[in-house]
Design an enzyme around this catalytic site. Structure first.
Site, PDB file in Angstrom:
ATOM      1  N   LYS A  71       8.501 -17.669 -10.115  1.00 39.79           N
ATOM      2  CA  LYS A  71       8.216 -16.838 -10.786  1.00 39.79           C
ATOM      3  C   LYS A  71       6.271 -16.789 -12.240  1.00 39.79           C
ATOM      4  O   LYS A  71       6.955 -18.188 -12.066  1.00 39.79           O
ATOM      5  CB  LYS A  71       9.121 -15.352 -11.973  1.00 39.79           C
ATOM      6  CG  LYS A  71       8.355 -14.010 -12.253  1.00 39.79           C
ATOM      7  CD  LYS A  71       9.399 -13.617 -13.162  1.00 39.79           C
ATOM      8  CE  LYS A  71       8.401 -12.828 -13.949  1.00 39.79           C
ATOM      9  NZ  LYS A  71       9.217 -12.101 -14.748  1.00 39.79           N
ATOM     10  N   PHE A 131      -4.426   2.913  14.911  1.00 39.77           N
ATOM     11  CA  PHE A 131      -4.673   4.425  13.690  1.00 39.77           C
ATOM     12  C   PHE A 131      -6.042   3.618  12.919  1.00 39.77           C
ATOM     13  O   PHE A 131      -6.371   2.383  13.268  1.00 39.77           O
ATOM     14  CB  PHE A 131      -3.537   4.394  13.142  1.00 39.77           C
ATOM     15  CG  PHE A 131      -2.860   5.597  13.508  1.00 39.77           C
ATOM     16  CD1 PHE A 131      -2.129   5.138  14.279  1.00 39.77           C
ATOM     17  CD2 PHE A 131      -2.461   6.420  12.021  1.00 39.77           C
ATOM     18  CE1 PHE A 131      -0.918   5.900  15.015  1.00 39.77           C
ATOM     19  CE2 PHE A 131      -1.760   7.730  12.824  1.00 39.77           C
ATOM     20  CZ  PHE A 131      -1.013   7.659  13.929  1.00 39.77           C
ATOM     21  N   ASN A 176       0.964  -1.321   0.204  1.00 39.34           N
ATOM     22  CA  ASN A 176       0.020  -0.184  -0.438  1.00 39.34           C
ATOM     23  C   ASN A 176       1.073   1.213  -0.156  1.00 39.34           C
ATOM     24  O   ASN A 176       1.398   1.841  -0.204  1.00 39.34           O
ATOM     25  CB  ASN A 176      -1.110  -0.394   1.096  1.00 39.34           C
ATOM     26  CG  ASN A 176      -0.133   0.696   2.653  1.00 39.34           C
ATOM     27  OD1 ASN A 176       0.713   0.443   3.124  1.00 39.34           O
ATOM     28  ND2 ASN A 176      -0.372  -0.938   3.516  1.00 39.34           N
ATOM     29  N   LYS A 235     -11.801  -2.891  18.370  1.00 40.98           N
ATOM     30  CA  LYS A 235     -10.058  -3.619  18.773  1.00 40.98           C
ATOM     31  C   LYS A 235      -9.556  -3.272  20.461  1.00 40.98           C
ATOM     32  O   LYS A 235      -8.202  -3.279  20.771  1.00 40.98           O
ATOM     33  CB  LYS A 235      -9.776  -2.922  18.208  1.00 40.98           C
ATOM     34  CG  LYS A 235      -9.505  -3.009  16.815  1.00 40.98           C
ATOM     35  CD  LYS A 235      -8.821  -3.763  15.832  1.00 40.98           C
ATOM     36  CE  LYS A 235      -9.489  -3.791  14.284  1.00 40.98           C
ATOM     37  NZ  LYS A 235      -8.339  -4.452  13.593  1.00 40.98           N
ATOM     38  N   ASP A 250      -4.300  -6.567   4.854  1.00 41.08           N
ATOM     39  CA  ASP A 250      -4.854  -6.843   5.371  1.00 41.08           C
ATOM     40  C   ASP A 250      -5.533  -8.846   4.820  1.00 41.08           C
ATOM     41  O   ASP A 250      -6.230  -9.434   5.483  1.00 41.08           O
ATOM     42  CB  ASP A 250      -6.633  -6.402   5.394  1.00 41.08           C
ATOM     43  CG  ASP A 250      -6.441  -5.519   6.211  1.00 41.08           C
ATOM     44  OD1 ASP A 250      -6.742  -5.463   7.324  1.00 41.08           O
ATOM     45  OD2 ASP A 250      -7.231  -3.830   5.864  1.00 41.08           O
ATOM     46  N   LYS A 300     -13.473   1.249  15.881  1.00 38.15           N
ATOM     47  CA  LYS A 300     -11.760   0.103  16.136  1.00 38.15           C
ATOM     48  C   LYS A 300     -11.828   0.520  17.655  1.00 38.15           C
ATOM     49  O   LYS A 300     -10.904  -0.460  18.306  1.00 38.15           O
ATOM     50  CB  LYS A 300     -10.871   0.831  15.240  1.00 38.15           C
ATOM     51  CG  LYS A 300     -11.162  -0.008  13.729  1.00 38.15           C
ATOM     52  CD  LYS A 300     -10.721   1.068  12.097  1.00 38.15           C
ATOM     53  CE  LYS A 300     -10.181   0.253  10.683  1.00 38.15           C
ATOM     54  NZ  LYS A 300     -10.232   0.651  10.562  1.00 38.15           N
TER      55      LYS A 300
HETATM   56  O1  PMT Z   1       3.003   6.439   6.296  1.00 38.78           O
HETATM   57  P1  PMT Z   1       2.882   7.135   5.882  1.00 38.78           P
HETATM   58  O2  PMT Z   1       2.471   7.519   4.606  1.00 38.78           O
HETATM   59  O3  PMT Z   1       3.033   8.550   6.748  1.00 38.78           O
HETATM   60  O4  PMT Z   1       0.775   7.605   6.708  1.00 38.78           O
HETATM   61  C1  PMT Z   1      -0.471   6.794   7.301  1.00 38.78           C
HETATM   62  C2  PMT Z   1      -0.990   6.312   7.105  1.00 38.78           C
HETATM   63  C3  PMT Z   1      -1.942   6.761   7.127  1.00 38.78           C
HETATM   64  C4  PMT Z   1      -0.557   5.091   7.038  1.00 38.78           C
HETATM   65  C5  PMT Z   1      -1.123   6.709   8.928  1.00 38.78           C
HETATM   66  O5  PMT Z   1      -1.479   7.511   9.766  1.00 38.78           O
HETATM   67  C6  PMT Z   1      -2.296   5.204   9.202  1.00 38.78           C
HETATM   68  O6  PMT Z   1      -3.435   5.874   8.925  1.00 38.78           O
HETATM   69  N1  PMT Z   1      -2.072   3.951   9.820  1.00 38.78           N
HETATM   70  C7  PMT Z   1      -3.171   2.865  10.165  1.00 38.78           C
HETATM   71  C8  PMT Z   1      -3.438   2.595   8.736  1.00 38.78           C
HETATM   72  C9  PMT Z   1      -4.393   1.383   8.598  1.00 38.78           C
HETATM   73  O7  PMT Z   1      -3.582   0.150   8.368  1.00 38.78           O
HETATM   74  O8  PMT Z   1      -5.267   1.665   9.265  1.00 38.78           O
HETATM   75  P2  PMT Z   1      -6.576   0.299   8.882  1.00 38.78           P
HETATM   76  O9  PMT Z   1      -7.635   1.392   9.805  1.00 38.78           O
HETATM   77  O10 PMT Z   1      -6.560  -0.647   8.137  1.00 38.78           O
HETATM   78  O11 PMT Z   1      -6.665   0.360  10.467  1.00 38.78           O
HETATM   79  C10 PMT Z   1      -7.089  -0.078  11.800  1.00 38.78           C
HETATM   80  C11 PMT Z   1      -5.554  -0.575  12.753  1.00 38.78           C
HETATM   81  O12 PMT Z   1      -5.062  -1.818  12.790  1.00 38.78           O
HETATM   82  C12 PMT Z   1      -4.246   0.298  12.740  1.00 38.78           C
HETATM   83  O13 PMT Z   1      -3.976   0.465  13.824  1.00 38.78           O
HETATM   84  C13 PMT Z   1      -3.340  -1.182  12.053  1.00 38.78           C
HETATM   85  O14 PMT Z   1      -1.775  -0.788  12.106  1.00 38.78           O
HETATM   86  C14 PMT Z   1      -3.938  -2.206  12.679  1.00 38.78           C
HETATM   87  N2  PMT Z   1      -3.978  -3.564  11.801  1.00 38.78           N
HETATM   88  C15 PMT Z   1      -4.313  -3.680  10.269  1.00 38.78           C
HETATM   89  C16 PMT Z   1      -4.764  -5.005   9.549  1.00 38.78           C
HETATM   90  C17 PMT Z   1      -3.639  -6.096  10.775  1.00 38.78           C
HETATM   91  N3  PMT Z   1      -3.579  -7.021  10.146  1.00 38.78           N
HETATM   92  N4  PMT Z   1      -3.485  -5.890  11.706  1.00 38.78           N
HETATM   93  C18 PMT Z   1      -3.493  -4.738  12.468  1.00 38.78           C
HETATM   94  O15 PMT Z   1      -2.469  -3.958  13.574  1.00 38.78           O
END
Ligand code: PMT
Length: 400
Positions: free
Chosen positions: A282, A316, A203, A334, A272, A330
């Site tokens: 490959k 986040f 991503n 979580k 995800d 969230k």
């Molecule tokens: O890196 P930059 O370019 O500075 O951009 C910053 C950012 C946009 C990446 C950052 O500010 C941000 O939003 N990070 C979280 C991105 C994310 O995966 O969001 P989500 O809403 O999909 O996930 C929710 C939370 O679950 C996040 O804390 C994520 O780290 C966590 N997660 C998600 C999936 C997974 N399999 N395991 C996780 O722990």
């Protein structure tokens, strides 16, 4: 406060005398240190008369061979104004060939640097790279003003106004070391999920938000463990960086390093989905369509929510709509103490890749706090302000 004023040799050295006066007017004690070149522009007597102290100039003309160590230990903040291109290069590379550069290496407190030089020297890639090194080290830069320069050229390079330098000094002086004794575990950047030996799903995360959090926490005195997906950023000064590639690797490292952490921040953009069985060769191009069947990756944040104990857990939420509702959802689902929500996607210049962000903080206490657009480092500082307030509120609620 006891402040070291380092003066290097540029035409703007005379303005450092005005700065010394302003700093002393604020009630600080000033110890001037001049390079040999600075003394070609202004005599040490000027600073001695203004500060009431002997000016330190020569590494070898001192009573004790370790005076620079004693001076470093006695003082709480160092400001260097003007900082020439040469001095900036020497600081960036850790050279210690005179009193000022030796003192700089021995000094562990906050450093404010106000560069001044010719516009071409300022814009040169070497100078900019050296400045970036110093920024990464956590030093505060007071960038030069633009205007007519002593060399006859016009552009950026003129020493910032002494009042602006004073403001930066005061900000540094007020800065708290309120995370001293804490261990903060932060995740940053994207993950890469391989599809075959040469392709992957990932991503747009650059890691800038997570690295800004790591820098802020380290500057505030924390021990910081930064578990980072693949990014093109320099490791923040004083931070332990643990590189990982996939969501599974990130999960393993987070769980392995969780022990001492009192604050955990999950700013990484974890994939995800991943391909369950990755081909070892490959995948060849054919005319036929192919489809991918993907499995969910481990949800690291949800697992942390189940086993967090007394830790503060900050997640986040990267959303393209319904930011407030999703941040709150969230937070609950979580078991976080705070969720930092930000809008991503579209053409907006916040969120992914940008140097700026604009966020909403959903707190365990029920509050929802909006932080307006600001540099990610500034947003990181405000997040830590709220984390510490939240800890107090939760402890008060627990009766601890
Ligand atoms: O890196 P930059 O370019 O500075 O951009 C910053 C950012 C946009 C990446 C950052 O500010 C941000 O939003 N990070 C979280 C991105 C994310 O995966 O969001 P989500 O809403 O999909 O996930 C929710 C939370 O679950 C996040 O804390 C994520 O780290 C966590 N997660 C998600 C999936 C997974 N399999 N395991 C996780 O722990």
């Amino acid at each position: 406060m006891k402040i070291i004023l380092g003066v290097s040799g540029g035409i703007a050295a005379y303005k450092a005398a005005e700065l010394a006066r302003l700093v002393m007017q604020q009630g600080h004690e000033v110890q001037a240190v001049m390079t040999a070149a600075a003394q070609e522009f202004v005599r040490p007597l000027t600073f001695a008369a203004l500060t009431g102290r002997k000016v330190l100039t020569d590494l070898f003309a001192i009573e004790s061979a370790i005076e620079h160590i004693a001076v470093a230990q006695e003082h709480e903040l160092m400001v260097i104004a003007p900082a020439t291109a040469d001095l900036i290069a020497r600081l960036a590379h850790g050279l210690a060939d005179d009193f000022l550069t030796t003192l700089y290496l021995a000094f562990t407190g906050p450093v404010v640097i106000a560069p001044a030089m010719n516009v071409n020297m300022w814009q040169h890639a070497a100078t900019q790279a050296n400045l970036e090194t110093l920024r990464q080290r956590g030093h505060r830069m007071v960038d030069p003003d633009s205007g007519y320069l002593a060399c006859g050229m016009t552009g950026p390079g003129r020493l910032a106004d002494p009042a602006a330098i004073l403001e930066a000094i005061e900000r540094e002086a007020r800065k708290r070391r309120d995370l001293e004794g804490e261990t903060v575990l932060i995740t940053a950047g994207p993950t890469q999920e391989p599809l075959d030996p040469v392709r992957y799903i990932s991503n747009r995360s650059s890691g800038k938000m997570g690295y800004a959090l790591a820098e802020a926490a380290a500057a505030r005195g924390a021990r910081v463990i930064l578990i980072s997906g693949p990014v093109h950023l320099a490791p923040p000064y004083g931070v332990e960086v643990v590189p990982v590639r996939t969501a599974a690797e990130m999960r393993a490292k987070v769980m392995e390093r969780l022990g001492p952490a009192g604050i955990v921040i999950k700013s990484a953009a974890v994939a995800d989905f991943h391909l369950g069985t990755v081909p070892t060769q490959k995948v060849k191009k054919t005319a036929a369509r192919i489809s991918l069947e993907l499995d969910p990756t481990p949800d690291i944040l949800a697992e942390l929510g189940r086993k967090k104990g007394d830790r503060l857990l900050i997640g986040f939420a990267a959303e393209t709509q319904n930011l407030h509702q999703e941040a709150r959802r969230k937070l609950e689902s979580k078991n976080c103490d705070m969720v930092v929500g930000n809008l991503v996607g579209g053409s907006s210049d916040i969120g992914f890749e940008s140097d700026q962000n604009e966020v909403v903080l959903a707190l365990r206490t029920g509050e929802l706090i909006s932080l307006p657009r600001a540099p990610k480092r500034e947003i990181a500082e405000r997040i830590f302000d709220q984390v510490l307030k939240l800890r107090l509120a939760l402890h008060a609620a627990d009766g601890r």
